[in-house]
Design a protein around this motif. Structure first.
Motif, PDB file in Angstrom:
ATOM      1  N   HIS A 203      39.949  43.627  47.562  1.00 16.44           N
ATOM      2  CA  HIS A 203      40.371  44.412  46.393  1.00 16.44           C
ATOM      3  C   HIS A 203      39.202  44.588  45.430  1.00 16.44           C
ATOM      4  N   ASP A 204      38.136  43.819  45.653  1.00 13.19           N
ATOM      5  CA  ASP A 204      36.937  43.925  44.826  1.00 13.19           C
ATOM      6  C   ASP A 204      35.752  43.354  45.609  1.00 13.19           C
ATOM      7  N   ASP A 206      32.770  40.372  45.039  1.00 11.87           N
ATOM      8  CA  ASP A 206      32.433  39.254  44.163  1.00 11.87           C
ATOM      9  C   ASP A 206      31.016  38.758  44.413  1.00 11.87           C
ATOM     10  N   ASP A 292      33.100  41.850  40.565  1.00 15.53           N
ATOM     11  CA  ASP A 292      33.022  40.662  39.711  1.00 15.53           C
ATOM     12  C   ASP A 292      31.644  40.043  39.846  1.00 15.53           C
TER      13      ASP A 292
HETATM   14 MN    MN Z   1      37.249  38.902  42.252  1.00 10.70          MN
END
Ligand code: MN
Ligand code: CTP
Ligand code: MN
Ligand code: MN
Length: 368
Positions: A203-204, A206, A292
């Protein structure tokens, strides 16, 4: 019975951090159902119930074969009455009524849609649902007051709910490397989160950033953010000191240098041409991707790497193991031994597992 019909005896340790959990397993049909119930419990802020379903699902993920009968599960840990009845129903009927009615419920679907907006948590989503709102569009139509994160969340809703591919993550990695190296050439950049565990989508993306010289990483985050902003690569960013700072000082608080631990929640603007060389040049095509970034001092790097690699359940189980079985307190900053009243240093994840009396589990087997 013939030997092939004898139910194999499976010994399974009860903490997920004592087990190897591969990404691909044999019981998705069951674990997806249990995870719907876990998610629904999170939506009603019933954490105990949610963790119980997640632990059950995690046990099934660690099995070396597909479950055929409920009898095969009788000696396994973490499987409560409720989870077992759901599993039994699915094995017998193909579906569970509770899971299906949850999946179909307006409440669940609305909570799923609204918590799917970046910047929206369960509490806010629940308030909106009680006010009759059902989707991100309803937020716009009814003129809800949104903070900056939520505005970005609504604006880029579609992109942010389109899974990030490994290919896209690699393109983002190159950009982040370039930014960081331009500012601090000796810095070390690690891809963490789901992609480090071998996931093909996430979803992202990091990242954890550090520098071998303690203190050199100080004030790096604002510089990275400025560099990225100057290049027009950021659609949104919020840099914060780690929330750990503001929390009541637990024993896992490292003594001096934790105020250097920073994180940035961001949304990158990724040019489609960087991903797909066949993309039409004239179409200004780009997409939004959640990234992130975390900066850690070198002395905490091993703890930060372990803490940011996940999975969330694996992390939770590591901390529970540390506290309940070892009288220790683990965080993404440090490991504190409550009996010896001292912090235990580590320069690798392996050393942390050793301190905890656990067999080392590589990232690809932490998909609990
Ligand atoms: Mn994350
Ligand atoms: N994490 C954390 N504090 C947060 C958010 C996340 O410590 N406020 C850690 C979690 O322990 C997790 C890791 O960061 O293990 C990555 O979190 P996240 O990106 O949410 O999950 P992934 O496992 O990477 O899954 P996904 O592919 O969906 O991104
Ligand atoms: Mn297998
Ligand atoms: Mn992630």
């Amino acid at each position: 019975p013939k030997p092939s019909e004898v139910t194999p005896v499976i010994r399974m340790k009860s903490y997920a951090c004592q087990r190897r959990t591969p990404l691909k397993h044999h019981n998705s049909f069951l674990t997806e159902a249990l995870e719907i119930l876990a998610e629904n419990a999170e939506f009603s802020e019933n954490e105990g119930r949610s963790v119980a379903f997640r632990r059950s699902a995690s046990v099934l993920k660690a099995l070396p074969h597909a479950v055929r009968t409920i009898d095969e599960l009788k000696d396994l840990p973490c499987l409560g009455e409720h989870s077992l009845s759901v599993i039994k129903e699915i094995l017998e009927d193909g579906t569970s009524r509770e899971v299906e009615s949850t999946r179909q419920s307006e409440q669940f679907q609305a909570m799923k849609a609204l918590t799917g907006v970046f910047g929206v948590g369960v509490k806010t989503a629940d308030r909106w649902v009680r006010e009759g709102l059902r989707s991100p569009l309803d937020l716009v139509d009814t003129g809800q007051k949104l903070n900056h994160a939520q505005q970005a969340g609504v604006q880029y809703y579609k992109d942010l709910n389109t899974p990030v591919t490994r290919k896209e993550a690699m393109v983002i990695s190159v950009i982040v490397e370039k930014a960081v190296k331009a500012l601090l050439p000796e810095a070390i950049i690690t891809l963490t989160g789901g992609f480090r565990r071998g996931k093909e989508v996430g979803h992202d993306v990091d990242f954890l950033i550090t520098h071998p010289e303690e203190g050199a990483e100080e004030k790096l985050m604002p510089k990275i953010v400025n560099w990225l902003e100057d290049q027009g690569l950021l659609l949104y960013q919020k840099t914060t000191r780690n929330s750990y700072l503001e929390s009541k000082d637990g024993p896992a608080r490292p003594p001096s240098n934790m105020d250097r631990f920073e994180r940035c929640f961001s949304i990158f603007k990724l040019e489609q041409s960087k991903i797909d060389s066949n993309a039409h040049a004239e179409a200004s095509s780009w997409r939004a991707i959640r990234v992130d970034l975390v900066v850690s001092p070198y002395s905490q790097f091993a703890f930060a790497t372990l803490g940011w690699t996940g999975s969330k359940l694996f992390e939770r189980e590591l901390r529970r193991w540390a506290g309940q079985e070892k009288g220790m307190s683990l965080s993404s900053h440090a490991l504190y031994d409550s009996k010896k009243k001292c912090y235990l240093q580590a320069s690798s994840e392996e050393e942390i597992f050793t301190h905890l009396g656990l067999e080392y589990i590589p990232p690809s087997e932490r998909n609990a």
